[in-house]
Design a protein around this motif. Structure first.
Motif, PDB file in Angstrom:
ATOM      1  N   ARG A  24       0.825  -1.264   0.143  1.00 33.86           N
ATOM      2  CA  ARG A  24       0.073   0.123  -0.048  1.00 33.86           C
ATOM      3  C   ARG A  24       1.066   1.266   0.268  1.00 33.86           C
ATOM      4  O   ARG A  24       0.613   2.173  -0.621  1.00 33.86           O
ATOM      5  CB  ARG A  24      -0.884  -0.199   1.304  1.00 33.86           C
ATOM      6  N   SER A  25       1.947   0.953   0.853  1.00 37.80           N
ATOM      7  CA  SER A  25       2.827   2.458   1.031  1.00 37.80           C
ATOM      8  C   SER A  25       3.578   2.834  -0.294  1.00 37.80           C
ATOM      9  O   SER A  25       3.887   3.813  -0.753  1.00 37.80           O
ATOM     10  CB  SER A  25       3.761   2.209   2.092  1.00 37.80           C
ATOM     11  N   THR A  27       2.591   2.549  -3.154  1.00 38.34           N
ATOM     12  CA  THR A  27       1.845   3.069  -4.243  1.00 38.34           C
ATOM     13  C   THR A  27       1.681   4.703  -4.249  1.00 38.34           C
ATOM     14  O   THR A  27       1.135   5.474  -4.939  1.00 38.34           O
ATOM     15  CB  THR A  27       0.051   2.868  -4.163  1.00 38.34           C
ATOM     16  N   SER A 248      -1.626  -8.391  -7.826  1.00 40.07           N
ATOM     17  CA  SER A 248      -1.067  -6.949  -7.984  1.00 40.07           C
ATOM     18  C   SER A 248      -0.347  -6.963  -9.315  1.00 40.07           C
ATOM     19  O   SER A 248      -0.273  -5.958 -10.039  1.00 40.07           O
ATOM     20  CB  SER A 248      -0.110  -6.459  -6.732  1.00 40.07           C
TER      21      SER A 248
ATOM     22  N   VAL B  19      -5.258  -2.737  -3.407  1.00 40.04           N
ATOM     23  CA  VAL B  19      -3.980  -2.016  -2.819  1.00 40.04           C
ATOM     24  C   VAL B  19      -3.486  -1.437  -4.026  1.00 40.04           C
ATOM     25  O   VAL B  19      -2.886  -0.259  -4.092  1.00 40.04           O
ATOM     26  CB  VAL B  19      -3.158  -2.961  -2.052  1.00 40.04           C
TER      27      VAL B  19
END
Lengths: 279, 99
Positions: A24-25, A27, A248, B19
């Motif tokens: 998450r970080s 992105t 992802s 995400v």
């Protein structure tokens, strides 16, 4: 549940959370580096947790592998020029996928060459080896194209689609057969060999400029292979990290082809069965 | 057990999807590199194979697998770090604008 088991599961849980937070970080530019560090700590925890496993009785070979791998991985990470980045990712990818493939093969071998494998477990193992093996050769061809060891233009020949289609179908047929009848070692090893060939045939027809998209897609395959390993050995951190990676990687490859103004289906043209392209 | 694993798989895949959507183009390559490093999680399976001492074949394959996966993990994280270090300073103002 023993204390040891509890401890292992706790490290796995924390590792999984760290992977999610890290992704998450990653992105957002401001937090990207912290995200990477979170993911790295997660990986370290997963490794430490695994070392506590009671199945593990001999640490010598693990240490040997860890030492050798670090000795090779460090220069690969530190001294490769920035311009050679995509091919470095490709080669590192090949190693990761090779690991998943080898684990799948050793699992199959340990279970009496398939004799002691149930149908569900065989599906997981077959999937692992199939996706692992095609990622190995696929990444290697991608590396060759990016490094210009191979011609970057798409390599095509007459009847290629038909040949690739047959190859793919035979491989899938072997996989299905194995799930129905796990105790057929020849089918397993033949499937593994053919999966290596499928990897070549998937990437060879794609041009060098589209390689980053392909790499990201292969990344997703490697993630799925890891997930399958998790199913086969009943390990949740493998399933979670693999699924995160699989999803992802897939989304990222679509985003990348969009950013390059190419349709996802177009990039994979010649690679049969690009499943979802309207995302 | 298997059904539970399936739940875990589907939910984790969904999280991965959520995400990653909306990642800026700039971060495509570092993100690819980071997910590549995370795919080195196959190291966990490799360690079990190398250390369980079930058969010589499994130990040999497992040791090679540990080596390969470690290359993936170590190289992957180092390279991502180098990449992010490179444009960290340049990108900071932009990121604050976005907020």
């Amino acid at each position: 549940m023993t204390t040891r088991e509890l401890l292992i599961q706790a490290t796995y849980l924390v590792a999984s959370v760290l992977f999610i937070l890290g992704l998450r970080s990653l992105t957002a530019p401001a937090t990207a580096r912290r995200g990477m560090q979170q993911a790295a700590v997660g990986m370290l925890l997963a490794i430490v947790g695994t070392l506590l496993h009671e199945q593990i009785v001999d640490f010598r070979f693990i240490l040997l592998g860890l030492a050798l791998g670090s000795a090779i991985g460090y220069p690969l990470g530190m001294f490769v020029p920035m311009t050679a980045m995509p091919q470095r990712i490709a080669i590192s990818h090949m190693f990761g996928a090779l690991a998943a493939t080898l684990v799948g093969i050793s699992e199959f071998y340990n279970a009496g060459n398939g004799g002691a494998v149930g149908h569900a477990r065989m599906a997981a193992l077959g999937f692992e080896v199939l996706f692992g093996a095609l990622t190995v050769t696929g990444s290697f061809i991608a590396f060759g194209k990016l490094q210009e060891l191979l011609p970057g233009r798409p390599l095509t020949f007459k009847g290629q689609n038909a040949a690739n289609g047959v190859l793919f179908l035979v491989t899938v047929a072997l996989f299905v057969w194995l799930v129905v009848e796990p105790a057929t070692p020849w089918a397993f090893y033949l499937m593994a060999a053919l999966a290596f060939a499928v990897g070549v045939s998937l990437v060879v027809p794609i041009g060098g400029a589209d390689m980053p998209v392909v790499l990201s897609l292969l990344n997703s395959y490697a993630g799925l292979a890891s997930s399958a390993t998790g199913f086969a050995i009943g390990n949740n951190v493998l399933i979670i990290a693999g699924a995160l990676d699989g999803a992802s990687g897939f989304i990222l490859s679509i985003a990348m082809s969009k950013a390059m103004n190419r349709s996802f289906g177009n990039v994979l043209f010649g690679a049969f069965g690009a499943p979802v392209e309207s995302a | 057990m298997t059904i539970l694993s399936l739940y875990v798989f589907v939910l984790a895949g969904f999280v991965g999807y959520q995400v990653i959507t909306r990642v800026p183009t700039l971060l495509h390559t570092p993100l690819m590199s980071a997910t590549n490093a995370i795919s080195g999680i196959s190291l966990v399976g490799s360690i079990v194979a190398a250390g369980a001492r079930e058969s010589t074949v499994a130990t040999v394959l497992g040791t090679v697998a540990v080596t390969c996966a470690t290359i993936n993990v170590v190289g992957g994280f180092l390279i991502t770090d180098r990449m992010l270090k490179m444009f960290h300073t340049r990108e900071k103002p932009k990121a604050e604008e976005r907020k």
